[in-house]
Design an enzyme around this catalytic site. Structure first.
Site, short mmCIF file in Angstrom:
data_model
loop_
_atom_site.label_atom_id
_atom_site.label_comp_id
_atom_site.label_asym_id
_atom_site.label_seq_id
_atom_site.Cartn_x
_atom_site.Cartn_y
_atom_site.Cartn_z
N LYS A 1 -14.50 8.21 -19.00
CA LYS A 1 -15.01 6.84 -19.18
C LYS A 1 -14.58 5.78 -18.07
O LYS A 1 -15.22 5.01 -17.64
CB LYS A 1 -14.74 6.27 -20.54
CG LYS A 1 -15.48 6.96 -21.82
CD LYS A 1 -15.27 6.73 -23.09
CE LYS A 1 -16.01 7.61 -24.22
NZ LYS A 1 -15.47 7.49 -25.62
N GLN B 1 -11.10 5.13 -29.31
CA GLN B 1 -11.59 6.37 -29.01
C GLN B 1 -11.02 7.19 -30.53
O GLN B 1 -10.04 7.09 -31.12
CB GLN B 1 -10.60 6.93 -27.92
CG GLN B 1 -11.32 8.49 -27.58
CD GLN B 1 -12.43 8.50 -27.12
OE1 GLN B 1 -12.75 7.99 -26.39
NE2 GLN B 1 -12.89 9.78 -27.84
N ASP C 1 -19.47 0.29 -28.91
CA ASP C 1 -19.92 1.58 -29.68
C ASP C 1 -21.10 1.61 -30.49
O ASP C 1 -21.74 2.49 -30.93
CB ASP C 1 -18.65 2.34 -30.27
CG ASP C 1 -18.09 3.35 -29.17
OD1 ASP C 1 -18.66 3.80 -28.52
OD2 ASP C 1 -16.60 3.54 -29.39
#
Length: 282
Positions: free
Chosen positions: A52, A96, A119
């Site tokens: 990422k 994460q 997200d």
């Protein structure tokens, strides 16, 4: 023989488009910024975070990394998220997963304010998606929808089956298909007659996490097969939920693992960061 949907190729196209958007923002003195929070040292998570960060660097997004030890308390994690929520220079926050078991991941996701929830896991964003008015769409389902668009795959009126009901992939994927006019079935480990359901499906999306559980005798001729699973086979090699080598001779379209859905997930995260930046800074 199926058309193999190349996630790397499509993701590179998306990233090139997004770099243009970032350059325009920088021309106005604005640099989009992502804050990544990683708790513990899970090997796969470390790799995902690194990928990422590479994508951010490629298109010019600033990336801040917050590495917390395994023994981090829930309050310490929530305090960090609160700090990032209030940081005007941070446009998006990514926690994460997975995180250590002693931490409540739902509480942590809920702590991220909707405006920075790149997200798409905050209940407000999930609710907007279910109503057909999404702001931030979870990255993997969004990436799959972009794949469909690139290959002109119609959803309206098609029988679509999603295997897996997670909040990250299964549920939002089903909602996106519903919003596009698909007739959707969501299956799970308790589903009976899975083979019968799949043989009647025009589009199959598997997000189970079990190697090669989808075989060629379960797939309808010329159907679309999207493999979200990332597993390791007996030889230690990465593979998906689908028996790719055999199913590709039956399907009309299929994604490989690796090189299919994975790169699209990262590309859509970049898209969400830029969207968050534009929404916040007008």
């Amino acid at each position: 023989m199926a058309v193999i949907i190349d996630g790397k190729e499509i993701s590179n196209k998306v990233l090139d488009e997004l770099k243009v958007e970032v350059d325009k923002l920088k021309g106005k003195g604005i640099t989009p910024c992502l804050a990544v929070v990683l708790v513990g040292s899970d090997t796969a998570s470390c790799i995902y975070v690194k990928n990422k960060q590479k994508a951010c660097e490629k298109i010019g997004i600033e990336s801040k990394e917050y590495l917390l030890p395994e023994e981090t308390t829930e309050q310490e994690l929530l305090d960090l998220i609160d700090k990032l929520n209030n940081d005007e220079n941070v446009d998006g926050i990514l926690l994460q997963s997975p995180i250590p078991r002693h931490l409540d991941i739902l509480k942590a996701f809920n702590k991220i304010i909707p405006e920075k929830d790149v997200d798409g896991f905050n209940p407000i964003n999930a609710g907007l998606l279910s109503m057909g008015f999404p702001v931030f769409i979870p990255c993997t389902p969004q990436g799959i929808m972009r794949m469909f668009k690139e290959h002109n795959i119609e959803i309206e009126g098609k029988r679509c089956t999603v295997i897996g009901r997670s909040n990250i992939v299964g549920k939002p994927m089903a909602q996106l298909l519903i919003n596009k006019g698909g007739t959707v079935t969501v299956c799970n480990s308790k589903t009976q007659n899975l083979k019968e359901i799949l043989l009647a499906s025009d589009i199959v999306i598997s997000a189970v996490g079990k190697p090669k559980i989808i075989t060629d005798d379960m797939i309808k001729q010329n159907s679309v097969v999207i493999d979200v699973g990332i597993n390791r086979n007996e030889q230690g090699k990465i593979c998906g939920d689908v028996d790719f080598e055999n199913v590709k001779d039956i399907a009309g379209y299929i994604t490989p693992v690796p090189g299919g859905v994975g790169p699209m997930t990262i590309a859509m995260l970049m898209n969400n960061i830029i969207l968050a930046c534009k929404n916040r800074r007008k």
